[in-house]
Design a protein around this motif. Structure first.
Motif, PDB file in Angstrom:
ATOM      1  N   GLU A  86       1.055  12.003   4.588  1.00 18.14           N
ATOM      2  CA  GLU A  86       0.462  11.876   5.630  1.00 18.14           C
ATOM      3  C   GLU A  86       1.057  10.668   6.603  1.00 18.14           C
ATOM      4  O   GLU A  86       1.032  10.733   7.730  1.00 18.14           O
ATOM      5  CB  GLU A  86      -0.917  11.725   5.601  1.00 18.14           C
ATOM      6  CG  GLU A  86      -1.873  11.804   6.671  1.00 18.14           C
ATOM      7  CD  GLU A  86      -3.197  11.339   6.423  1.00 18.14           C
ATOM      8  OE1 GLU A  86      -3.994  10.946   7.354  1.00 18.14           O
ATOM      9  OE2 GLU A  86      -3.782  11.693   5.288  1.00 18.14           O
ATOM     10  N   THR A  87       1.361   9.680   5.847  1.00 13.59           N
ATOM     11  CA  THR A  87       1.774   8.692   6.413  1.00 13.59           C
ATOM     12  C   THR A  87       2.994   8.955   7.556  1.00 13.59           C
ATOM     13  O   THR A  87       3.184   8.473   8.495  1.00 13.59           O
ATOM     14  CB  THR A  87       2.210   7.212   5.625  1.00 13.59           C
ATOM     15  OG1 THR A  87       1.082   7.165   4.577  1.00 13.59           O
ATOM     16  CG2 THR A  87       2.327   6.135   6.301  1.00 13.59           C
ATOM     17  N   LEU A  88       3.879   9.701   6.532  1.00 13.19           N
ATOM     18  CA  LEU A  88       5.196  10.137   7.529  1.00 13.19           C
ATOM     19  C   LEU A  88       4.682  10.752   8.563  1.00 13.19           C
ATOM     20  O   LEU A  88       5.457  10.727   9.680  1.00 13.19           O
ATOM     21  CB  LEU A  88       5.924  10.543   6.556  1.00 13.19           C
ATOM     22  CG  LEU A  88       7.538  10.977   7.042  1.00 13.19           C
ATOM     23  CD1 LEU A  88       8.266   9.695   7.308  1.00 13.19           C
ATOM     24  CD2 LEU A  88       8.434  11.512   5.712  1.00 13.19           C
ATOM     25  N   VAL A  89       3.822  11.815   8.767  1.00 11.53           N
ATOM     26  CA  VAL A  89       3.386  12.637   9.523  1.00 11.53           C
ATOM     27  C   VAL A  89       3.145  11.610  10.791  1.00 11.53           C
ATOM     28  O   VAL A  89       3.581  11.984  12.107  1.00 11.53           O
ATOM     29  CB  VAL A  89       2.384  13.493   9.415  1.00 11.53           C
ATOM     30  CG1 VAL A  89       1.736  14.309  10.388  1.00 11.53           C
ATOM     31  CG2 VAL A  89       3.000  14.638   8.455  1.00 11.53           C
ATOM     32  N   VAL A 139       0.822  -1.298  -0.078  1.00 12.50           N
ATOM     33  CA  VAL A 139      -0.005  -0.056  -0.079  1.00 12.50           C
ATOM     34  C   VAL A 139       0.852   1.217   0.053  1.00 12.50           C
ATOM     35  O   VAL A 139       1.769   1.392   0.848  1.00 12.50           O
ATOM     36  CB  VAL A 139      -0.783   0.191   1.405  1.00 12.50           C
ATOM     37  CG1 VAL A 139      -1.740   1.143   1.191  1.00 12.50           C
ATOM     38  CG2 VAL A 139      -1.728  -1.246   1.082  1.00 12.50           C
ATOM     39  N   ALA A 140       0.730   2.243  -0.876  1.00 12.67           N
ATOM     40  CA  ALA A 140       1.594   3.215  -0.947  1.00 12.67           C
ATOM     41  C   ALA A 140       1.532   4.051   0.221  1.00 12.67           C
ATOM     42  O   ALA A 140       0.500   4.562   0.786  1.00 12.67           O
ATOM     43  CB  ALA A 140       1.160   4.281  -2.207  1.00 12.67           C
ATOM     44  N   ALA A 141       2.813   4.562   0.769  1.00 10.80           N
ATOM     45  CA  ALA A 141       2.843   5.657   1.894  1.00 10.80           C
ATOM     46  C   ALA A 141       2.808   6.953   1.316  1.00 10.80           C
ATOM     47  O   ALA A 141       3.493   7.207   0.037  1.00 10.80           O
ATOM     48  CB  ALA A 141       4.050   5.326   2.675  1.00 10.80           C
ATOM     49  N   ASN A 142       2.383   7.891   1.704  1.00  9.29           N
ATOM     50  CA  ASN A 142       2.228   9.150   1.159  1.00  9.29           C
ATOM     51  C   ASN A 142       2.653  10.107   2.522  1.00  9.29           C
ATOM     52  O   ASN A 142       3.286   9.843   3.552  1.00  9.29           O
ATOM     53  CB  ASN A 142       0.793   9.661   0.762  1.00  9.29           C
ATOM     54  CG  ASN A 142      -0.134   9.596   1.835  1.00  9.29           C
ATOM     55  OD1 ASN A 142       0.108   9.553   2.906  1.00  9.29           O
ATOM     56  ND2 ASN A 142      -1.525   9.788   1.420  1.00  9.29           N
TER      57      ASN A 142
END
Length: 218
Positions: free
Chosen positions: A112-115, A107-110
C-alpha cells in the motif's frame, strides 16, 4: 512540524489529555487524527506524535513478550493513512517528508505504501519517475532471486533506502501507475508502463484496459 488550525490544535490537546489520564492510544487514534486534518504540517506533527507514542508502546510490548506486534500498534497503518491524504498527495515535498519519517523510524513499508508513492508522483506530474521506480524495483528483485535489498529508488525522490527493504511489485502497482498517468493525459507514459507490465510477465487487468478505453473515448 507545527499545528496551526484550531481543529488540529484541539485534536492534539485531546491526545495529550489522553496521555495524562493514561487512556490507551493506538494506531486508530492517530489514523483518525490524521484523516480529519486538511493541513500537511499538522499531519506530519501527528506522525511524529504517533512515532513517539506508539513506537514506545511497541518496544515495551516486544521486551515483555519477546515477540513483534501488529494490529492497533501497527505504525505502517498510521503512515499509510497519512501518505494517502490529499495534503500530502498534492505536495510532494510534504509527502517525501512523511516517507522520510517512515524510513528514519524504521517503520515497514508495504504494498500500500508503494501505491501511495505512485499516486503522489502522478499527482505532482512526475509520471516518468513512476516508470523508473517500476523498472528498478523489478530489476532489483529479479537480480537478487526474490531477496529484496534496500536501494536508492530515484534521484527525484532523494531518499536513502539503506536498511529499509522495499515491497515486492504486484499488479496493484502497475494498475495504479497506469491509472495515474491516464488521469493526467500522460498517454505515452501509460503505454510505456503497460508494455513494462507485459515484459514483466503480468497480464493487463480488465481495469487497465477499461482505463485506456475510457481515456481514448474522451
Amino acid at each position: 512540524a507545527t499545528v496551526n488550525e484550531p481543529s488540529d490544535q484541539i485534536t492534539a490537546q485531546l491526545i495529550d489529555q489522553m496521555k495524562i489520564e493514561e487512556i490507551p492510544r493506538d494506531a486508530i487514534t492517530y489514523r483518525n487524527a490524521i484523516v480529519a486534518s486538511n493541513d500537511a504540517s499538522a499531519i506530519i506533527h501527528f506522525l511524529q506524535m504517533a512515532g513517539d507514542d506508539i513506537g514506545g508502546q511497541v518496544i515495551k510490548h516486544q521486551k515483555s513478550s519477546g515477540a513483534g506486534t501488529k494490529g492497533p500498534h501497527d505504525l505502517t497503518y498510521v503512515y499509510n493513512a497519512a501518505l494517502s491524504t490529499a495534503p500530502l498527495q498534492s505536495n510532494f515535498k510534504r509527502f517525501k517528508q512523511g516517507l522520510q519519517l517512515m524510513h528514519d523510524n524504521k517503520v515497514a513499508a508495504n504494498s500500500e505504501t508503494l501505491v501511495h508513492l505512485i499516486n503522489a508522483l502522478g499527482e505532482c506530474g512526475m509520471s516518468k519517475t513512476i516508470l523508473e521506480i517500476l523498472e528498478r524495483l523489478h530489476d532489483n528483485y529479479d537480480d537478487l532471486e526474490g531477496k529484496m535489498e534496500p536501494i536508492q529508488l530515484t534521484d527525484d525522490i532523494g531518499i536513502s533506502f539503506a536498511d529499509w527493504s522495499t515491497p515486492r511489485l504486484d499488479t496493484s502497482h502497475y494498475v495504479a501507475a497506469i491509472k495515474s498517468c491516464l488521469l493526467r493525459n500522460k498517454l505515452e507514459d501509460a503505454r510505456a508502463i503497460l508494455a513494462l507490465m507485459r515484459d514483466h510477465g503480468i497480464p493487463p487487468t480488465s481495469e487497465c484496459l477499461e482505463n485506456f478505453a475510457f481515456t481514448y473515448a474522451q
